[in-house]
Design a protein around this motif. Structure first.
Motif, PDB file in Angstrom:
ATOM      1  N   UNK A  52      17.683  23.605  37.270  1.00 48.00           N
ATOM      2  CA  UNK A  52      18.533  24.056  38.376  1.00 48.00           C
ATOM      3  C   UNK A  52      17.727  24.947  39.308  1.00 48.00           C
ATOM      4  N   UNK A  53      18.009  24.805  40.613  1.00 54.68           N
ATOM      5  CA  UNK A  53      17.342  25.593  41.647  1.00 54.68           C
ATOM      6  C   UNK A  53      18.401  26.336  42.459  1.00 54.68           C
ATOM      7  N   UNK A  54      18.148  27.631  42.696  1.00 56.77           N
ATOM      8  CA  UNK A  54      18.938  28.414  43.648  1.00 56.77           C
ATOM      9  C   UNK A  54      17.990  28.774  44.777  1.00 56.77           C
ATOM     10  N   UNK A  55      18.387  28.451  46.003  1.00 55.46           N
ATOM     11  CA  UNK A  55      17.566  28.729  47.179  1.00 55.46           C
ATOM     12  C   UNK A  55      18.395  29.557  48.154  1.00 55.46           C
ATOM     13  N   UNK A  56      17.862  30.703  48.540  1.00 61.15           N
ATOM     14  CA  UNK A  56      18.580  31.547  49.487  1.00 61.15           C
ATOM     15  C   UNK A  56      17.680  32.047  50.590  1.00 61.15           C
ATOM     16  N   UNK A  57      18.278  32.318  51.740  1.00 53.47           N
ATOM     17  CA  UNK A  57      17.581  32.928  52.866  1.00 53.47           C
ATOM     18  C   UNK A  57      18.348  34.181  53.260  1.00 53.47           C
ATOM     19  N   UNK A  58      17.592  35.256  53.509  1.00 51.69           N
ATOM     20  CA  UNK A  58      18.164  36.551  53.836  1.00 51.69           C
ATOM     21  C   UNK A  58      17.434  37.143  55.031  1.00 51.69           C
ATOM     22  N   UNK A  59      18.165  37.818  55.894  1.00 51.07           N
ATOM     23  CA  UNK A  59      17.565  38.391  57.110  1.00 51.07           C
ATOM     24  C   UNK A  59      16.475  39.400  56.789  1.00 51.07           C
TER      25      UNK A  59
END
Length: 111
Positions: A52-59
């Motif tokens: 499983x992969x969790x991908x996030x983008x944050x400012x």
């Protein structure tokens, strides 16, 4: 911008859907500008160990910290941790990432 990537193993295949459900809780946290949870396609010919992969983008770092501090983050951990195996995480600043090959260093004969 910060990219946040977390990789999980799920030792028991029958727990995969429960892990995905538990991780989907994270999508309710408003700090991320983008958040995706997916199963690994296992297309890499050298390693297929990640499930499983969790991908996030944050400012920025403050947004990533707010994500980790949100109560839904702990709720997700409580559901997923008993079912998962290994967890690998990486965060990096997008603007600092290498985007092209660097020039090779000159050899001694060229200097």
């Amino acid at each position: 911008m910060i990219r946040h990537i977390v990789l999980f193993t799920v030792p028991k295949h029958e727990d995969l859907d429960a892990v995905l459900d538990g991780l989907s809780i994270l999508t309710g946290i408003p700090a991320a500008t983008r958040l995706e949870i997916a199963t690994n396609m296992k297309a890499d010919r050298f390693d297929d160990g990640i499930d499983v992969v969790v991908y996030g983008e944050f400012e920025d770092e403050a947004a990533l910290a707010a994500y980790h501090a949100h109560p839904l983050y702990q709720t997700s951990i409580d559901r997923v941790k008993p079912l998962r195996g290994r967890r690998f995480a990486a965060d990096y600043v997008v603007e600092d990432a290498v985007r092209e090959a660097s020039s090779p260093s000159p050899t001694k004969s060229e200097t």
